[in-house]
Design a protein around this motif. Structure first.
Motif, PDB file in Angstrom:
ATOM      1  N   ALA A  90     -25.436   9.850   2.011  1.00 53.35           N
ATOM      2  CA  ALA A  90     -24.521  10.503   1.114  1.00 53.35           C
ATOM      3  C   ALA A  90     -23.783  11.515   1.575  1.00 53.35           C
ATOM      4  CB  ALA A  90     -24.952  10.852  -0.387  1.00 53.35           C
ATOM      5  N   ASP A  91     -24.327  11.959   2.832  1.00 52.63           N
ATOM      6  CA  ASP A  91     -23.832  13.200   3.510  1.00 52.63           C
ATOM      7  C   ASP A  91     -22.954  12.618   4.745  1.00 52.63           C
ATOM      8  OD1 ASP A  91     -23.303  15.841   3.539  1.00 52.63           O
ATOM      9  OD2 ASP A  91     -24.757  16.192   5.238  1.00 52.63           O
ATOM     10  N   ILE A  92     -22.510  11.457   4.978  1.00 51.23           N
ATOM     11  CA  ILE A  92     -21.816  11.024   5.990  1.00 51.23           C
ATOM     12  C   ILE A  92     -20.207  11.289   5.646  1.00 51.23           C
ATOM     13  CG2 ILE A  92     -21.454   9.041   7.379  1.00 51.23           C
ATOM     14  CD1 ILE A  92     -24.157   8.135   7.011  1.00 51.23           C
ATOM     15  N   LYS A  93     -19.711  12.018   6.349  1.00 49.52           N
ATOM     16  CA  LYS A  93     -18.271  11.935   6.070  1.00 49.52           C
ATOM     17  C   LYS A  93     -17.325  11.391   7.321  1.00 49.52           C
ATOM     18  CE  LYS A  93     -19.491  14.977   2.825  1.00 49.52           C
ATOM     19  NZ  LYS A  93     -19.653  14.427   1.447  1.00 49.52           N
ATOM     20  N   ARG A  94     -15.920  11.160   6.874  1.00 48.71           N
ATOM     21  CA  ARG A  94     -15.263  10.867   8.020  1.00 48.71           C
ATOM     22  C   ARG A  94     -15.267  11.497   9.152  1.00 48.71           C
ATOM     23  NH1 ARG A  94     -11.059   7.531   6.261  1.00 48.71           N
ATOM     24  NH2 ARG A  94      -9.893   7.893   8.287  1.00 48.71           N
ATOM     25  N   GLN A  95     -15.076  10.856  10.342  1.00 49.33           N
ATOM     26  CA  GLN A  95     -15.329  11.586  11.930  1.00 49.33           C
ATOM     27  C   GLN A  95     -14.126  12.531  11.996  1.00 49.33           C
ATOM     28  OE1 GLN A  95     -16.380   7.303  13.649  1.00 49.33           O
ATOM     29  NE2 GLN A  95     -16.995   8.784  15.006  1.00 49.33           N
ATOM     30  N   ASP A  96     -12.860  12.083  11.837  1.00 53.67           N
ATOM     31  CA  ASP A  96     -11.728  12.755  11.736  1.00 53.67           C
ATOM     32  C   ASP A  96     -10.639  12.014  10.948  1.00 53.67           C
ATOM     33  OD1 ASP A  96     -10.534  10.825  13.486  1.00 53.67           O
ATOM     34  OD2 ASP A  96     -11.549  11.611  15.156  1.00 53.67           O
ATOM     35  N   ILE A  97      -9.406  12.542  11.010  1.00 50.33           N
ATOM     36  CA  ILE A  97      -8.393  12.069  10.115  1.00 50.33           C
ATOM     37  C   ILE A  97      -8.077  10.486  10.183  1.00 50.33           C
ATOM     38  CG2 ILE A  97      -6.400  12.659  11.418  1.00 50.33           C
ATOM     39  CD1 ILE A  97      -4.927  13.454   8.947  1.00 50.33           C
ATOM     40  N   TRP A  98      -8.111  10.202  11.746  1.00 48.46           N
ATOM     41  CA  TRP A  98      -7.833   8.912  12.248  1.00 48.46           C
ATOM     42  C   TRP A  98      -9.089   7.876  11.887  1.00 48.46           C
ATOM     43  CZ3 TRP A  98      -3.032   8.893  12.318  1.00 48.46           C
ATOM     44  CH2 TRP A  98      -2.119  10.103  13.085  1.00 48.46           C
ATOM     45  N   ARG A  99     -10.144   8.197  12.086  1.00 49.75           N
ATOM     46  CA  ARG A  99     -11.245   7.429  12.114  1.00 49.75           C
ATOM     47  C   ARG A  99     -12.305   7.691  10.951  1.00 49.75           C
ATOM     48  NH1 ARG A  99     -13.999   8.949  17.727  1.00 49.75           N
ATOM     49  NH2 ARG A  99     -13.561  11.030  17.041  1.00 49.75           N
TER      50      ARG A  99
END
Length: 339
Positions: A90-99
């Motif tokens: 549940a705590d896994i977020k986008r790596q950045d705006i592109w990925r």
């Protein structure tokens, strides 16, 4: 019918329908999942080094061979203390705006599952030498080596992390293998992979299809047909839980993992310290350069039968000729040293 002859109207209507469906089919369920599946209370966020290590893990395609999910079946018991739950991711977020995010759950186990490898194998020394050349610690490993994560130095500095690579795996024996920042970050990520303990009083799924393994002492009593019991296999259990560090020949790796052949702990007729190390781990030889041993027995949920089988294998192999132990005495010691 004019609507269907106007390509602009068709495009706008199609795009609007696509956006509406995307909102209700993808975005709304995703937001609802984030609301319903919060991280476990004791979950620890990735450090900055582990975040960089995760990017390296992805870039090197590690997910192709390793999963990060413990299925609700007994054969997965060696990988974690419990089956995986949605809160683990549940705590896994986008790596950045592109990925987009990468859960890295994987689909194939060419190599072992890694969701709890930070507990199973916390030693930085082991992880580094394994990355440099997996055959140094697992002779039959088919995992590729990652030598570009290391550099060779004739005179390492005090700040360098020198890797204890056996001489037979060194092309230039006059130089030392030094871990780069990328290697240390990747190991930081691997060491961060630990199953979070469930909150007190929270139920979670039990492993299914439990093994019907009885003690070797009972098995030796004989019996035929369905009533006959099966002894725990010490050789197989050692290979699964101990061999990666202490090696198949029991001699470990000089400067990294101690030998079990001729070990005072293994040969001691009083097995209490031996059981304590298996159940609670050991780090008293760090000053000699040896990495910490994890609490294998506790993390793998090994039974008294299985621990007895492992201990008796170690006590009677590689030239060792010590008194074997029984399940009954090991069970008493497990209860005594349990923390």
């Amino acid at each position: 019918m004019e609507f269907f002859n106007n390509h602009k109207s068709l495009f706008i209507a199609t795009a609007a329908l696509f956006l509406i469906l995307t909102f209700f089919v993808a975005i709304m369920p995703a937001l609802n999942n984030q609301k319903d599946n919060a991280p476990l209370p004791n979950a620890v966020p990735l450090s900055a080094a582990a975040q960089k290590g995760k990017a390296l893990y992805i870039a090197n395609g590690c997910v192709a061979c390793h999963t990060q999910q413990v299925r609700n079946i007994d054969m997965d018991k060696m990988f974690g203390s419990r089956p995986s739950v949605s809160a683990d991711y549940a705590d896994i977020k986008r790596q950045d705006i592109w990925r987009n995010t990468a859960t890295l759950m994987g689909t194939e186990r060419t190599g072992p599952d890694l969701i709890n490898v930070g507990n199973r194998q916390p030693s930085q020394d082991w992880n580094l030498v394994h990355l440099y050349n997996p055959r140094t610690v697992v002779s039959e490993s088919i995992m590729p080596a990652y030598p570009w994560l290391f550099i060779l130095k004739e005179y390492p500095t005090m700040d360098d992390v020198v890797v204890a690579v056996p001489e037979e795996f060194l092309k230039d024996k006059s130089k030392k293998v030094v871990a780069t920042e990328d290697a240390l970050n990747l190991v930081a990520y691997l060491q961060s992979l630990k199953q979070t303990e469930m909150p007190t009083g929270t139920n979670f799924p039990e492993f299914l299809y439990k093994r019907n393994v009885k003690s070797a002492a009972v098995a030796s009593s004989g019996g035929e047909g369905p009533s006959k019991v099966i002894a725990a296999d010490g050789v197989a259990l050692y290979a699964t839980n101990c061999q990666a560090c202490h090696q198949q020949n029991g001699k470990g790796l000089p400067g990294a993992f101690p030998s079990l052949a001729g070990s005072k702990v293994v040969l001691d007729e009083n097995p209490e310290i031996f059981v304590d190390i298996i159940m609670n781990g050991y780090n008293a030889r760090a000053n000699e350069g040896f990495g910490p041993m994890p609490a294998v027995g506790t993390m793998a949920n090994l039974t008294a039968d299985e621990i007895t089988a492992i201990m008796n294998h170690e006590k009677t192999s590689w030239g060792n000729d010590a008194k074997t132990v029984t399940v009954e005495e090991i069970q008493k010691l497990i209860d005594k040293v349990k923390k």
